[in-house]
Scaffold this motif. Sequence first.
Motif, short mmCIF file in Angstrom:
data_model
loop_
_atom_site.label_atom_id
_atom_site.label_comp_id
_atom_site.label_asym_id
_atom_site.label_seq_id
_atom_site.Cartn_x
_atom_site.Cartn_y
_atom_site.Cartn_z
N LEU A 140 41.83 39.21 42.70
CA LEU A 140 41.00 37.79 42.47
C LEU A 140 41.94 36.92 42.98
O LEU A 140 43.05 37.05 42.87
CB LEU A 140 40.68 37.92 41.09
CG LEU A 140 39.60 38.68 40.65
CD1 LEU A 140 39.43 38.60 39.02
CD2 LEU A 140 38.31 38.48 41.26
N ILE A 167 34.21 39.31 40.85
CA ILE A 167 34.49 39.71 39.36
C ILE A 167 33.18 40.68 38.99
O ILE A 167 33.62 41.83 38.36
CB ILE A 167 34.43 38.54 38.44
CG1 ILE A 167 35.62 37.63 38.48
CG2 ILE A 167 34.37 39.22 36.87
CD1 ILE A 167 35.69 36.66 37.83
N ARG A 171 33.40 44.77 38.40
CA ARG A 171 32.96 45.25 37.13
C ARG A 171 32.14 46.49 37.23
O ARG A 171 32.36 47.75 36.69
CB ARG A 171 32.41 44.34 35.90
CG ARG A 171 32.10 44.73 34.58
CD ARG A 171 33.64 45.13 33.91
NE ARG A 171 33.33 45.29 32.49
CZ ARG A 171 33.59 44.41 31.50
NH1 ARG A 171 34.00 43.29 31.85
NH2 ARG A 171 33.36 44.93 30.25
N PRO A 194 39.21 39.23 33.65
CA PRO A 194 38.67 40.16 34.29
C PRO A 194 39.03 41.40 34.89
O PRO A 194 38.66 42.45 34.94
CB PRO A 194 38.06 39.06 35.32
CG PRO A 194 37.96 37.56 34.71
CD PRO A 194 39.35 37.78 34.06
N THR A 198 38.41 45.07 33.79
CA THR A 198 37.99 46.02 35.01
C THR A 198 38.84 47.31 35.01
O THR A 198 38.35 48.33 35.11
CB THR A 198 37.72 45.36 36.45
OG1 THR A 198 37.20 44.09 36.33
CG2 THR A 198 37.50 46.35 37.60
#
Length: 288
Positions: A140, A167, A171, A194, A198
């Motif tokens: 990210l 994101i 996931r 996040p 994950t």
Amino acid sequence: MNKHEDIIRKIQERLSTLSKSERKVAEAILADPKTTIHSSIAKLAARAEVSEPTVNRFCRSLIGSGFPDFKVSLAQSLATGTPYVNLNVEPDDAPGAVTAKIFEAAKSNLTRAQEILPEALISRAVDVLAQARRIEFYGLGASGPVAKDAHHKFFRLNMPVVAYTDILVQRMAAAGTHPGDAVVVISYTGRTLPLIETARVAREAGASVIGITNPGSPLTEHCSIVLPIEETEDTDIYTPMSSRIVYLTLIDALATGVLLKRGPEFNAHLKKLKLSVQDTRLPKVEKK
């Protein structure tokens, strides 16, 4: 690490983890380490605009003893270590100075990463990637382009590879992984919520999770293998600059390791890929 060994580098590496007052001490020392060697604790405290106990606390956190021993360590670091250059970009730096600092920081970070990356962990990561049924790279922010670069390197190796920088997609993809899959999570700080979640989801799904991240960060708790890259830049203002080179270099090393696992017969596949794009380039012009 011996307490007299390169104390300047140790201060630089811990900058982002220090409290506000201890960071003032660190910055005062890095701004003029030679003056610090000849200063009293009172003078350093005044220069950093902190209390004397704060200076002592800072010294003990680094070497386990007080200011007098710290000055010995600092003097030895200046005498025997790499010549000190303040690599922090300042608001009044000229473009030439900024360029020099970023190049020097990149070289310093590459050298440091090579020193601390355990060969055994790199070998384990290469084995996991070479045997994986499928590889997924997650990143990210500034780590997103690194994940994309990893996809660009690994898709040539004739295995299912994807890179996700969203994101929600990360996931869902993590939840859909299985034993035999490899998930590589790239995070400079290792504190991005996040990505931590994950990684947890992928690990619970049975995937092997490889973290390329700051050692000891929350992300490492959900990784099967951690390839440690120490956090050396303050990202409160700037995104990671020189350290991104370290991440890209490590990706190159992993991809090359997997390629070598494939054996020399795999060269025919790579040659075929090269030939497929040959018509998209102008021929080289020989220099006269």
